[in-house]
Design an enzyme around this catalytic site. Structure first.
Site, PDB file in Angstrom:
ATOM      1  CD  GLU A 103      65.790  63.145  30.454  1.00  0.00           C
ATOM      2  OE1 GLU A 103      65.553  62.686  29.326  1.00  0.00           O
ATOM      3  OE2 GLU A 103      66.368  64.243  30.630  1.00  0.00           O
ATOM      4  CG  ASP A 105      65.003  59.618  28.971  1.00  0.00           C
ATOM      5  OD1 ASP A 105      64.361  60.364  29.707  1.00  0.00           O
ATOM      6  OD2 ASP A 105      66.035  59.961  28.376  1.00  0.00           O
ATOM      7  CD  GLU A 107      64.099  59.645  23.734  1.00  0.00           C
ATOM      8  OE1 GLU A 107      63.989  60.886  23.732  1.00  0.00           O
ATOM      9  OE2 GLU A 107      65.096  59.049  23.301  1.00  0.00           O
TER      10      GLU A 107
END
Length: 282
Positions: A103, A105, A107
């Site tokens: 993953e 990311d 955010e």
């Protein structure tokens, strides 16, 4: 050149780069994505050129790409929830599936009006994350669209904001550090309620009288990794990103961001890792 003059010229050059990136032709959300949850809170309009996600007290919303990708450059322009966005998280990331998933990311942690968003980044390899770096942005991400990019190559992962590198995670497999390179990933995004932790560790809750909260998306683009190196020396303009290393200008911009806007780096958190920092930090 003085420090203030250097910062001023750097911001001007970054603005020019942002304009260049912003003029790129985006994909079509109808063709490239599925709205996966949240019902009518997720919408595509403008002939597939615009997408919005909304959050109210009942539910957030999200979407994912129809295709999986293994390496490439992913660009998306976002305009984040304006006003009092405390308790909200807008997530935009690449991920594979399963307990040993990889993953990458972005955010965006909301905040009360007037306080800056926190941009939270992380890299998971074989199901293990804990590689957080957090930044303030040098602009208000709710006023206009800005481009958030991930360059994922076998050699490294680079996070960019308006074509400016903010973080590089290098392939350290020769030192025993897993690197995402075998699992294809989809692109995901969601807007959701995380007021138990997102703003000041959960001290500030979402103000549902301001709902619905809405984030806007446009100009999605995926560029495959070329098998041949670019003739140009840079990494981040018009195909130059195909190079395997940051050029001098990109390294200066990376240092500028990390010196002035980084607010958390797991690689300096000795209290969190009393037995010693992770290998990639050394």
């Amino acid at each position: 050149m003085g420090t203030s003059s250097f910062h001023q010229s750097l911001l001007i050059s970054m603005a020019v780069l942002a304009t260049m990136v912003g003029s790129a032709v985006g994909g079509n959300f109808y063709q490239d994505f599925d709205l996966t949850w949240g019902g009518q809170r997720a919408k595509i309009f403008g002939g597939g050129q615009m997408l919005t996600l909304s959050l109210d007290k009942t539910s957030g919303s999200g979407f994912q790409s129809k295709k999986e990708y293994l390496f490439g450059r992913i660009d998306m322009q976002l305009k984040l929830v304006a006003g009092n966005s405390a308790g909200t998280v807008t997530a935009y990331y690449l991920s594979s599936q399963g307990p040993t998933h990889d993953e990458i990311d972005f955010e965006f942690l909301g905040n009360v009006s007037g306080d800056p968003y926190i941009l939270h980044t992380n890299v998971f390899t074989q199901g293990k994350g804990n590689r957080e770096q957090q930044f303030y942005l040098w602009f208000d991400p709710t006023k206009n669209f800005h481009t958030y990019s991930i360059i994922w190559k076998p050699q490294h992962i680079t996070f960019l904001v308006d074509n400016t590198p903010i973080r590089v995670f290098n392939n350290g497999e020769n030192r025993g550090i897993p690197f995402p390179k075998n699992q294809a990933m989809r692109i995901y995004s969601s807007l959701w309620n995380a007021d138990d932790w997102a703003t000041r560790g959960g001290l500030v809750k979402a103000d549902w009288s301001k709902a619905p909260f809405t984030a806007y998306y446009r100009n999605f683009q995926v560029t495959p990794v070329s098998s041949s190196r670019s003739r140009s020396s840079g990494e981040f303009g018009n195909g130059d990103w195909q190079s395997n290393a940051l050029d001098a200008s990109a390294r200066r911009r990376l240092r500028w961001v990390q010196k002035n806007f980084m607010i958390y780096n797991y690689c300096t958190d000795f209290k969190r890792f009393p037995q010693g920092l992770p290998t990639e930090c050394k």
